[in-house]
Design an enzyme around this catalytic site. Sequence first.
Site, mmCIF file in Angstrom:
data_model
loop_
_atom_site.group_PDB
_atom_site.id
_atom_site.type_symbol
_atom_site.label_atom_id
_atom_site.label_comp_id
_atom_site.label_asym_id
_atom_site.label_seq_id
_atom_site.Cartn_x
_atom_site.Cartn_y
_atom_site.Cartn_z
ATOM 1 N N VAL A 12 20.138 45.972 -33.467
ATOM 2 C CA VAL A 12 19.972 44.885 -32.502
ATOM 3 C C VAL A 12 21.225 44.842 -31.644
ATOM 4 O O VAL A 12 22.268 45.387 -31.997
ATOM 5 C CB VAL A 12 19.730 43.510 -33.181
ATOM 6 C CG1 VAL A 12 18.391 43.470 -33.886
ATOM 7 C CG2 VAL A 12 20.850 43.162 -34.130
ATOM 8 N N SER A 13 21.129 44.168 -30.500
ATOM 9 C CA SER A 13 22.230 44.174 -29.544
ATOM 10 C C SER A 13 23.329 43.174 -29.860
ATOM 11 O O SER A 13 24.490 43.413 -29.539
ATOM 12 C CB SER A 13 21.696 43.884 -28.146
ATOM 13 O OG SER A 13 20.861 44.931 -27.740
ATOM 14 N N SER A 14 22.967 42.044 -30.442
ATOM 15 C CA SER A 14 23.992 41.019 -30.647
ATOM 16 C C SER A 14 23.779 40.313 -31.984
ATOM 17 O O SER A 14 22.730 40.413 -32.608
ATOM 18 C CB SER A 14 23.948 40.002 -29.509
ATOM 19 O OG SER A 14 22.692 39.379 -29.467
#
Length: 190
Positions: A60-62
């Site tokens: 996931v990105s964050s």
Amino acid sequence: MKRKVRLSQWAEQQGVSRMTAWRMAAAGELPGATRTAKGHWRVEVDDGEPAPLTVAYARVSSHDQKADLDRQIARIAEWAATANVRIDRFVREIGSGLNDRRRDLGGLLADPKVGRIVVEHRDRIAHFGVAQLERALAASGRGITVIEPKEVGDDLVRDMLDLMTCFSARLYGRRSARNRAARALDALKP
């Protein structure tokens, strides 16, 4: 990894005569020896090399999307159970798909024991250059399996905003530091 070889091939590898190998197989003294439908003897041997690992990779990105990591892993595990694929290891990573210095993904790509990387969506590996990555892995007998071929665009938008924010911060941060230095120099002048 186990494979079947001809009895004569096995005898040559073991340094025994073909006739001795045949007698051992016929007497049931040779473990892993079986007869084919045509009557040929085959012996199951171990290559000595372990089977290549299959690794599930979730990203996931964050940090605020951390809960989605478990959902991705669950979907990959469900797919593996229905497709009868054994997953040897699960890898979770938080980082932008545009970042080419992700430690966990780099470790998977560098490890020759990893034969297949399973991801939920294509953009979990990277947003750009996945085709080249697949070709490079295929050249070494490895690969990527994507269980959901449809693209996900929401994460790409978030990554693009992060990228713009990062570059803007670098640009304006430099300008701010330069302006502070200039003011400090002006304050020192008589």
